[in-house]
Design an enzyme around this catalytic site. Structure first.
Site, mmCIF file in Angstrom:
data_model
loop_
_atom_site.group_PDB
_atom_site.id
_atom_site.type_symbol
_atom_site.label_atom_id
_atom_site.label_comp_id
_atom_site.label_asym_id
_atom_site.label_seq_id
_atom_site.Cartn_x
_atom_site.Cartn_y
_atom_site.Cartn_z
ATOM 1 N N CYS A 108 16.396 50.163 10.452
ATOM 2 C CA CYS A 108 17.530 50.744 11.182
ATOM 3 C C CYS A 108 18.662 51.071 10.218
ATOM 4 O O CYS A 108 19.245 52.163 10.269
ATOM 5 C CB CYS A 108 17.985 49.767 12.272
ATOM 6 S SG CYS A 108 19.249 50.450 13.350
ATOM 7 N N CYS A 109 18.977 50.144 9.305
ATOM 8 C CA CYS A 109 20.038 50.396 8.319
ATOM 9 C C CYS A 109 19.663 51.575 7.426
ATOM 10 O O CYS A 109 20.528 52.375 7.037
ATOM 11 C CB CYS A 109 20.282 49.162 7.452
ATOM 12 S SG CYS A 109 21.225 47.848 8.247
ATOM 13 N N CYS B 273 28.363 47.614 12.427
ATOM 14 C CA CYS B 273 27.913 48.109 13.735
ATOM 15 C C CYS B 273 28.145 47.029 14.797
ATOM 16 O O CYS B 273 28.019 45.830 14.527
ATOM 17 C CB CYS B 273 26.438 48.452 13.676
ATOM 18 S SG CYS B 273 26.069 49.852 12.616
ATOM 19 N N CYS C 58 25.548 44.249 15.494
ATOM 20 C CA CYS C 58 25.183 43.446 14.320
ATOM 21 C C CYS C 58 26.378 42.730 13.704
ATOM 22 O O CYS C 58 26.286 42.218 12.581
ATOM 23 C CB CYS C 58 24.528 44.334 13.271
ATOM 24 S SG CYS C 58 23.032 45.131 13.859
ATOM 25 N N CYS D 242 23.140 45.965 3.772
ATOM 26 C CA CYS D 242 22.429 47.000 4.531
ATOM 27 C C CYS D 242 21.647 47.934 3.629
ATOM 28 O O CYS D 242 20.899 48.772 4.104
ATOM 29 C CB CYS D 242 23.413 47.804 5.371
ATOM 30 S SG CYS D 242 24.673 48.605 4.384
HETATM 31 S S1 SF4 Z 1 24.023 47.320 11.041
HETATM 32 FE FE1 SF4 Z 1 22.615 47.069 12.812
HETATM 33 S S2 SF4 Z 1 22.878 48.864 14.170
HETATM 34 FE FE2 SF4 Z 1 23.884 49.280 12.198
HETATM 35 S S3 SF4 Z 1 22.383 50.421 11.062
HETATM 36 FE FE3 SF4 Z 1 22.097 48.269 10.442
HETATM 37 S S4 SF4 Z 1 20.632 47.370 11.882
HETATM 38 FE FE4 SF4 Z 1 21.265 49.375 12.708
#
Ligand code: SF4
Length: 265
Positions: A144-145, A227, A230, A256
């Site tokens: 996701c990151c 985010c 998170c 991240c």
């Molecule tokens: S911090 Fe969480 S929501 Fe944001 S990009 Fe990374 S995993 Fe995805």
């Protein structure tokens, strides 16, 4: 402090060939060591002034709109009213962060460069792993990151030779060893870390003294802001990054990926 103004190399602005390291050839390792030695005790404003002269409009500040980035932008904008401020909108940010983006744009009469993830990649990821995949394991979280942050950053840095961060040495982990100006081999760019020697308290004092707009989440126990799903508030005395991906047990994994330093060559 007097620093030699570097010669600006000519370059093709859009396509970056990582194998040639054209931007990173601008300073030899010895020159960079000397620059870092001179900047080691400099105020962040002096560091930013040096970077502004060295990289001109190919210098960009990447910010998550946390308080360190706001202090930096205030200093940067006072040096150069055309200072470039960019952010990665992961599409999962706090409402308070979006509010702050508007406040900053108004206060400094600037246009924030907002970079979004590729919506097709996001859609594919969600179909395969679910909306809140990050809670289902580190691999999912890193995916996701990568899609929401790392890939958009890579595109954003095609338009820059150097990027300013809010990294501080006292944040520990891999951040403890950062240089003021360092080579970012992953992006064929220089990374400028003007706050390397500052503390969270010094940044807060600067922001209050200079009436810099900041994210109201900082007043609600959020020392670090990312985010919404998170990031959570921390208790007094807890590590400032402990509210990021709090469900993960490995403290070294609490990055991240946008500050990963790829090895040279
Ligand atoms: S911090 Fe969480 S929501 Fe944001 S990009 Fe990374 S995993 Fe995805």
């Amino acid at each position: 402090m007097t620093l030699a103004k570097p010669e600006l190399a000519s370059f093709e602005p859009i396509e970056v060939d990582f194998s040639e390291h054209r931007v990173l050839d601008r300073f030899s390792d010895d020159e960079l060591a000397e620059i870092n030695q001179q900047l080691e005790t400099a105020h962040p404003t002096e560091i930013l002034r040096w970077a502004d002269e060295a990289f001109g409009d190919r210098l960009i500040q990447m910010s998550s709109f946390a308080i360190d980035g706001m202090a930096i932008f205030d200093m940067f904008w006072k040096i150069n009213p055309k200072a470039r401020l960019a952010t990665l909108d992961t599409m999962r940010l706090f409402e308070e962060t979006y509010d702050l983006m508007d406040r900053i744009a108004r206060r400094y009469n600037t246009e924030v460069e907002v970079h979004y993830p590729d919506i097709r990649e996001v859609g594919r990821m969600i179909r395969q792993h679910g909306m809140n995949l990050f809670y289902k394991g580190v691999d999912n979280r890193k995916l996701c990151c990568e899609i929401r942050k790392v890939n958009p950053l890579n595109k954003a840095l095609n338009e820059a030779d150097a990027w300013i961060t809010g990294l501080r040495r006292d944040q520990g982990m891999k951040r403890g060893n950062i240089e003021i100006i360092q080579k970012d081999f992953a992006h064929d760019a220089y990374k400028v870390n003007p706050m390397a020697n500052w503390t969270a308290e010094m940044i807060r004092e600067y922001v209050i003294e200079n009436k810099v707009p900041y994210n109201i989440l900082h007043d609600k126990g959020f020392p670090s802001i990312g985010c919404a799903p998170c990031t959570r508030a921390v208790q007094p005395g807890e590590d400032e990054r402990s509210g990021r991906w709090w469900w993960e047990s490995d403290p070294d994994a609490k990055e991240c990926g946008i500050h990963t330093v790829a090895p040279a060559g």
